[in-house]
Scaffold this active site. Structure first.
Site, PDB file in Angstrom:
ATOM      1  N   GLU A 239      26.542 129.728  27.438  1.00  0.00           N
ATOM      2  CA  GLU A 239      27.693 130.617  27.603  1.00  0.00           C
ATOM      3  C   GLU A 239      28.057 130.878  29.058  1.00  0.00           C
ATOM      4  O   GLU A 239      28.220 132.011  29.501  1.00  0.00           O
ATOM      5  CB  GLU A 239      27.439 131.946  26.865  1.00  0.00           C
ATOM      6  CG  GLU A 239      28.745 132.666  26.564  1.00  0.00           C
ATOM      7  CD  GLU A 239      28.573 133.784  25.533  1.00  0.00           C
ATOM      8  OE1 GLU A 239      27.915 133.546  24.498  1.00  0.00           O
ATOM      9  OE2 GLU A 239      29.127 134.857  25.765  1.00  0.00           O
ATOM     10  N   HIS A 250      35.297 140.037  19.002  1.00  0.00           N
ATOM     11  CA  HIS A 250      34.000 140.702  19.088  1.00  0.00           C
ATOM     12  C   HIS A 250      33.973 141.868  20.074  1.00  0.00           C
ATOM     13  O   HIS A 250      33.148 142.765  19.921  1.00  0.00           O
ATOM     14  CB  HIS A 250      32.908 139.694  19.444  1.00  0.00           C
ATOM     15  CG  HIS A 250      32.473 138.854  18.276  1.00  0.00           C
ATOM     16  ND1 HIS A 250      33.323 137.990  17.616  1.00  0.00           N
ATOM     17  CD2 HIS A 250      31.275 138.745  17.642  1.00  0.00           C
ATOM     18  CE1 HIS A 250      32.659 137.388  16.643  1.00  0.00           C
ATOM     19  NE2 HIS A 250      31.425 137.826  16.624  1.00  0.00           N
ATOM     20  N   HIS A 268      29.141 143.604  10.496  1.00  0.00           N
ATOM     21  CA  HIS A 268      29.542 142.880  11.704  1.00  0.00           C
ATOM     22  C   HIS A 268      30.821 142.058  11.464  1.00  0.00           C
ATOM     23  O   HIS A 268      31.780 142.142  12.224  1.00  0.00           O
ATOM     24  CB  HIS A 268      28.400 141.985  12.188  1.00  0.00           C
ATOM     25  CG  HIS A 268      28.806 141.067  13.290  1.00  0.00           C
ATOM     26  ND1 HIS A 268      29.036 141.517  14.574  1.00  0.00           N
ATOM     27  CD2 HIS A 268      29.078 139.740  13.299  1.00  0.00           C
ATOM     28  CE1 HIS A 268      29.423 140.491  15.325  1.00  0.00           C
ATOM     29  NE2 HIS A 268      29.444 139.408  14.585  1.00  0.00           N
TER      30      HIS A 268
HETATM   31 ZN    ZN Z   1      29.965 137.447  15.132  1.00  0.00          ZN
END
Ligand code: ZN
Ligand code: ADP
Length: 368
Positions: A239, A250, A268
């Site tokens: 990342e 997110h 989530h």
């Molecule tokens: Zn996720």
């Protein structure tokens, strides 16, 4: 059905993800090449154990591999130092060695915990994932992120630790609670929204079939999602750049999860569904994206049963300032600026740290 194979190309750490309905029954032969010692240390939770341990044991035994089970209570609480410590002690007490194999058999919680334990036990024992939730199959089992939670936030302590193999049996999702299935579906939709408009349109037409039965539509949605993730992870394993696109929805979503306590009130994937719509609304307001995309996504999510707005979260009563404060604590931020994934259209997302905080605050004021 012959399993579909998706290769995750990471040099010496490369591995295959296999997906098919009924793959669990064939797990023994698939795992055998990685089980040099002929024993596997299976980490699972009580729900998955009750439903699928017998089938796993049968096929492992038939392949000449002996399973030893470590069965934990279900839930996010397993991603903690006390449970990690106990699991490591139990694995060591059972005699785990460098040549053994840890098998993560469950949802994202089990994959994160077992993958982390495997990475630190005796400085690293190989591990294989058999993800049993839609979220774990399309997201957390691929890419090597493993972690437990800390007081400072979710997934704050962990390792990049790639598995040796991932086996996604699309039929075990038949027993997954509907709400968990839908939450995972938000991550499936994410791959369309961030980089593949045709896939998103396909999901609009076939989403119900993906959710309802373990047929070809579900397999196609899962393999397309895994292939998208594999491509991104192969480009950017740790990342440094484009892997951040996977965080679409997110940053807004984490603020909602932080506010609701990371529990049953908001899963989530549900937070990601709402967060993606907010990211598209903000993109439209800032002039990055033509009007209409956010409304189209929201209409689709409502139709299949996902929440589409913070107003769909029961009992949420927070100010825009509180929500922005949650966002400024996100671990993806650099130099105190909020990093967001915005979009030029469906399938065209990009990373930016240039959004004025006032515009983000305003987005919450409209959404709440
Ligand atoms: Zn996720
Ligand atoms: P996630 O994969 O979304 O991170 P969890 O690992 O917490 O979620 O799993 C969600 C819940 O679903 C847990 O209670 C878990 O025991 C249960 N579960 C996992 N896989 C299955 C399955 N195939 N059938 C039924 N329940 C399952």
């Amino acid at each position: 059905v012959t399993p579909q194979t998706i290769h995750v190309a990471l040099g010496a750490r490369s591995y295959d993800v296999l997906a098919a309905p009924g793959l669990l029954q064939r797990a023994g032969d698939a795992i055998l090449p990685f089980a040099k010692s002929r024993r596997v240390f299976v980490v699972t939770d009580t729900n998955v154990h009750a439903r699928y341990a017998q089938a796993l044991t049968a096929c492992l035994t038939a392949a000449g591999v002996a399973p030893i089970y470590f069965t934990l209570a279900p839930g996010e609480g397993a991603k903690s130092f006390p449970v990690l410590a106990r699991l490591c002690d139990d694995l060591l007490a059972a005699g785990v060695e460098r040549g053994d194999l840890v098998l993560a058999f469950g949802g994202g919680v089990i994959g994160d915990l077992a993958g982390f334990a495997a990475g630190i036990l005796k400085r690293g024992v190989d591990f294989v994932q058999i993800p049993t939730t839609l979220l774990a199959q399309v997201d957390s089992s691929v890419g090597g992120k493993t972690a437990i939670n800390a007081a400072a936030g979710k997934n704050m302590i962990g390792l990049f630790n790639q598995p040796r193999l991932v086996l996604a049996d699309t039929a075990v999702l038949d027993t997954l609670p509907r709400r968990e299935m839908l939450a995972g579906f938000a991550e499936v939709a994410k791959y369309g929204l961030l980089g593949d408009a045709a896939f998103f349109a396909w999901l609009e037409a076939h989403g119900a079939a993906v959710l309802d039965h373990s047929g070809p539509e579900r397999l196609y949605a899962i393999t397309t999602s895994i292939a998208a993730k594999a491509r991104i992870v192969a480009e950017d394993e740790r990342e440094a750049g484009m892997r951040a696109l996977l965080n679409l929805g997110h940053t807004f979503g984490h603020a909602l999860e932080a506010e609701t306590g990371y529990g049953e009130r908001l899963l989530h994937g549900e937070s990601v569904a709402i967060g993606m719509i907010m990211a598209f609304e903000l993109s439209e307001r800032l002039g990055h994206c033509a009007p209409g995309a956010a409304a189209r996504i929201a209409a689709f999510f409502k139709r299949i049963g996902l929440p589409a707005s913070p107003r769909d979260v029961p009992g949420l009563n927070a100010s825009p300032e509180t929500m922005v404060a949650h966002m400024t604590h996100d671990k993806k931020n650099k130099d105190g600026r909020i990093t967001l994934i915005l979009a030029r259209g469906i399938g065209q997302s990009f990373v930016t740290s240039d959004t004025p905080v006032a515009a983000i605050r305003d987005q919450w004021a409209r959404a709440l």
